[in-house]
Design a protein around this motif. Structure first.
Motif, mmCIF file in Angstrom:
data_model
loop_
_atom_site.group_PDB
_atom_site.id
_atom_site.type_symbol
_atom_site.label_atom_id
_atom_site.label_comp_id
_atom_site.label_asym_id
_atom_site.label_seq_id
_atom_site.Cartn_x
_atom_site.Cartn_y
_atom_site.Cartn_z
ATOM 1 N N THR A 131 0.850 -1.202 0.000
ATOM 2 C CA THR A 131 0.000 0.000 0.000
ATOM 3 C C THR A 131 0.882 1.247 0.000
ATOM 4 O OG1 THR A 131 -0.042 0.172 2.407
ATOM 5 C CG2 THR A 131 -1.719 -1.245 1.374
ATOM 6 N N PRO A 132 0.336 2.383 -0.426
ATOM 7 C CA PRO A 132 1.112 3.635 -0.381
ATOM 8 C C PRO A 132 1.644 3.943 1.019
ATOM 9 C CG PRO A 132 -0.833 3.920 -1.740
ATOM 10 C CD PRO A 132 -0.962 2.569 -1.107
ATOM 11 N N ASP A 133 0.831 3.659 2.037
ATOM 12 C CA ASP A 133 1.278 3.923 3.404
ATOM 13 C C ASP A 133 2.464 3.034 3.783
ATOM 14 O OD1 ASP A 133 0.857 5.093 6.170
ATOM 15 O OD2 ASP A 133 0.584 2.955 6.608
ATOM 16 N N ALA A 134 2.409 1.762 3.367
ATOM 17 C CA ALA A 134 3.508 0.848 3.662
ATOM 18 C C ALA A 134 4.786 1.298 2.963
ATOM 19 C CB ALA A 134 3.142 -0.572 3.241
ATOM 20 N N LEU A 135 4.653 1.788 1.738
ATOM 21 C CA LEU A 135 5.821 2.280 0.998
ATOM 22 C C LEU A 135 6.427 3.495 1.688
ATOM 23 C CD1 LEU A 135 4.511 1.915 -2.661
ATOM 24 C CD2 LEU A 135 6.351 0.594 -1.599
ATOM 25 N N GLY A 191 8.522 2.521 4.471
ATOM 26 C CA GLY A 191 9.691 1.712 4.140
ATOM 27 C C GLY A 191 9.503 0.236 4.361
ATOM 28 N N VAL A 192 8.261 -0.222 4.386
ATOM 29 C CA VAL A 192 7.992 -1.640 4.591
ATOM 30 C C VAL A 192 8.400 -2.420 3.343
ATOM 31 C CG1 VAL A 192 6.184 -3.379 4.939
ATOM 32 C CG2 VAL A 192 6.115 -1.212 6.200
ATOM 33 N N THR A 193 8.986 -3.580 3.526
ATOM 34 C CA THR A 193 9.277 -4.485 2.412
ATOM 35 C C THR A 193 8.797 -5.879 2.777
ATOM 36 O OG1 THR A 193 11.451 -5.280 3.137
ATOM 37 C CG2 THR A 193 11.392 -3.164 1.981
ATOM 38 N N PRO A 194 8.399 -6.681 1.806
ATOM 39 C CA PRO A 194 7.965 -8.057 2.090
ATOM 40 C C PRO A 194 9.064 -8.878 2.744
ATOM 41 C CG PRO A 194 7.349 -7.411 -0.130
ATOM 42 C CD PRO A 194 8.274 -6.349 0.385
ATOM 43 N N PHE A 195 10.318 -8.508 2.479
ATOM 44 C CA PHE A 195 11.435 -9.260 3.021
ATOM 45 C C PHE A 195 11.565 -9.053 4.534
ATOM 46 C CE2 PHE A 195 12.347 -7.543 -1.212
ATOM 47 C CZ PHE A 195 12.235 -8.711 -1.944
ATOM 48 N N ASP A 196 10.979 -7.944 5.018
ATOM 49 C CA ASP A 196 11.010 -7.673 6.450
ATOM 50 C C ASP A 196 9.771 -8.222 7.153
ATOM 51 O OD1 ASP A 196 13.410 -6.303 6.124
ATOM 52 O OD2 ASP A 196 12.369 -4.426 5.678
ATOM 53 N N GLY A 197 8.901 -8.852 6.378
ATOM 54 C CA GLY A 197 7.685 -9.397 6.962
ATOM 55 C C GLY A 197 6.549 -8.394 6.968
ATOM 56 N N ALA A 254 2.894 -6.939 7.051
ATOM 57 C CA ALA A 254 1.640 -7.373 7.669
ATOM 58 C C ALA A 254 0.543 -7.383 6.607
ATOM 59 C CB ALA A 254 1.265 -6.422 8.798
ATOM 60 N N PRO A 255 -0.522 -8.159 6.804
ATOM 61 C CA PRO A 255 -1.607 -8.213 5.817
ATOM 62 C C PRO A 255 -2.147 -6.835 5.449
ATOM 63 C CG PRO A 255 -1.882 -9.949 7.429
ATOM 64 C CD PRO A 255 -0.749 -9.088 7.919
ATOM 65 N N GLU A 256 -2.223 -5.927 6.427
ATOM 66 C CA GLU A 256 -2.760 -4.598 6.130
ATOM 67 C C GLU A 256 -1.798 -3.744 5.300
ATOM 68 O OE1 GLU A 256 -1.195 -4.584 10.438
ATOM 69 O OE2 GLU A 256 -2.335 -5.914 9.087
ATOM 70 N N PRO A 263 -5.440 -5.494 -1.154
ATOM 71 C CA PRO A 263 -6.226 -6.731 -1.133
ATOM 72 C C PRO A 263 -6.145 -7.471 -2.471
ATOM 73 C CG PRO A 263 -7.483 -4.889 -0.256
ATOM 74 C CD PRO A 263 -6.262 -4.298 -0.866
ATOM 75 N N TYR A 264 -6.146 -8.781 -2.399
ATOM 76 C CA TYR A 264 -6.056 -9.602 -3.612
ATOM 77 C C TYR A 264 -7.161 -9.261 -4.599
ATOM 78 C CZ TYR A 264 -6.270 -13.694 -6.652
ATOM 79 O OH TYR A 264 -6.326 -14.524 -7.748
ATOM 80 N N ASP A 265 -8.390 -9.122 -4.093
ATOM 81 C CA ASP A 265 -9.517 -8.845 -4.990
ATOM 82 C C ASP A 265 -9.348 -7.519 -5.723
ATOM 83 O OD1 ASP A 265 -10.689 -11.206 -4.295
ATOM 84 O OD2 ASP A 265 -12.093 -10.319 -2.831
ATOM 85 N N ALA A 266 -8.598 -6.594 -5.132
ATOM 86 C CA ALA A 266 -8.419 -5.283 -5.759
ATOM 87 C C ALA A 266 -7.406 -5.323 -6.900
ATOM 88 C CB ALA A 266 -7.975 -4.258 -4.714
#
Length: 228
Positions: free
Chosen positions: A154-158, A161-167, A169-171, A175-178
């Motif tokens: 999500t824009p907020d996660a970016l 500085g969140v990355t999938p490699f750091d784990g 969170a689902p939020e 969403p997959y459907d989106a």
């Protein structure tokens, strides 16, 4: 002088078609395929360089002609494939401006196929038909979503500085459907391109090239280079 550049299923492709295409794709820079593959950051070639055209090495001119022949042969093969499928692409028209290619298309497709798709309405119609025939399983879409979470932050996660490699969170993920429809569209596009390449490889088996019009990577001529 040979009056045809190639034979497709025994039918001649006039050299004039190759010459006309070469005239519609002005050079920019002195590189072999500079008018086919723009320099990094460029998206078109609209600066003819007649002085460079006059002084380019003969081997470069020969390779450029071979490259252009491949584009025209691809156009001819696509016209025949469209006719066989009952597709009726719009009539070809003389280009009003220099050939324009996206750098990403050159990188993804190679300059021959990228130029053929930019030049040939028949090639574009055939690619669209092949793409429409592709079926993307739901499991493939789900797998892509799971393996490429960095694309769906999500824009907020970016911003955080969140990355999938750091784990993540689902939020932190869209969403997959989106995003499901967009993923399916991209996978269908990729499958359509693979089908187009497969068709072209097989269709080229009917082609016999005249001397001086061989594929640029054909090792039977001394100037060959494995470039597309």
């Amino acid at each position: 002088m040979t009056e045809h550049a190639a034979l497709v299923a025994g039918d001649p492709i006039p050299t004039e078609r190759v010459n006309s295409f070469l005239g519609s794709a002005p050079l920019r820079g002195a590189g072999l395929y500079q008018f086919a593959a723009p320099p990094r950051g460029a998206t078109s070639h609209n600066e003819p360089a007649p002085a460079r055209r006059q002084t380019e090495p003969p081997s470069v001119a020969r390779q450029r002609r071979r490259w252009a022949t491949q584009v025209i042969v691809t156009d001819e093969l696509a016209r025949r494939a469209c006719a066989a499928r009952g597709l009726k692409p719009p009539p070809e028209v003389s280009p009003a401006k220099p050939l324009t290619l996206a750098e990403s298309d050159v990188a993804d497709l190679g300059s021959i196929v990228a130029a053929a798709l930019a030049h040939s309405q028949a090639a574009r119609a055939l690619l669209a038909a092949l793409e429409s025939e592709q079926t993307v399983p739901e499991t493939a879409v789900q797998d892509y979503y799971a393996r490429n979470q960095d694309r769906f932050l999500t824009p907020d996660a970016l911003r955080r500085g969140v990355t999938p490699f750091d784990g993540a969170a689902p939020e932190d993920l869209l969403p997959y459907d989106a995003v499901r429809e967009g993923i399916s569209r991209e996978l269908r596009k990729a499958a359509g391109r693979r089908a187009f390449f497969g068709w072209l490889d097989q269709a080229r088996g009917t082609v016999v090239y005249s001397h001086g019009h061989e594929h640029p990577a054909d090792p039977s001529h001394p100037d060959h280079e494995h470039r597309h």
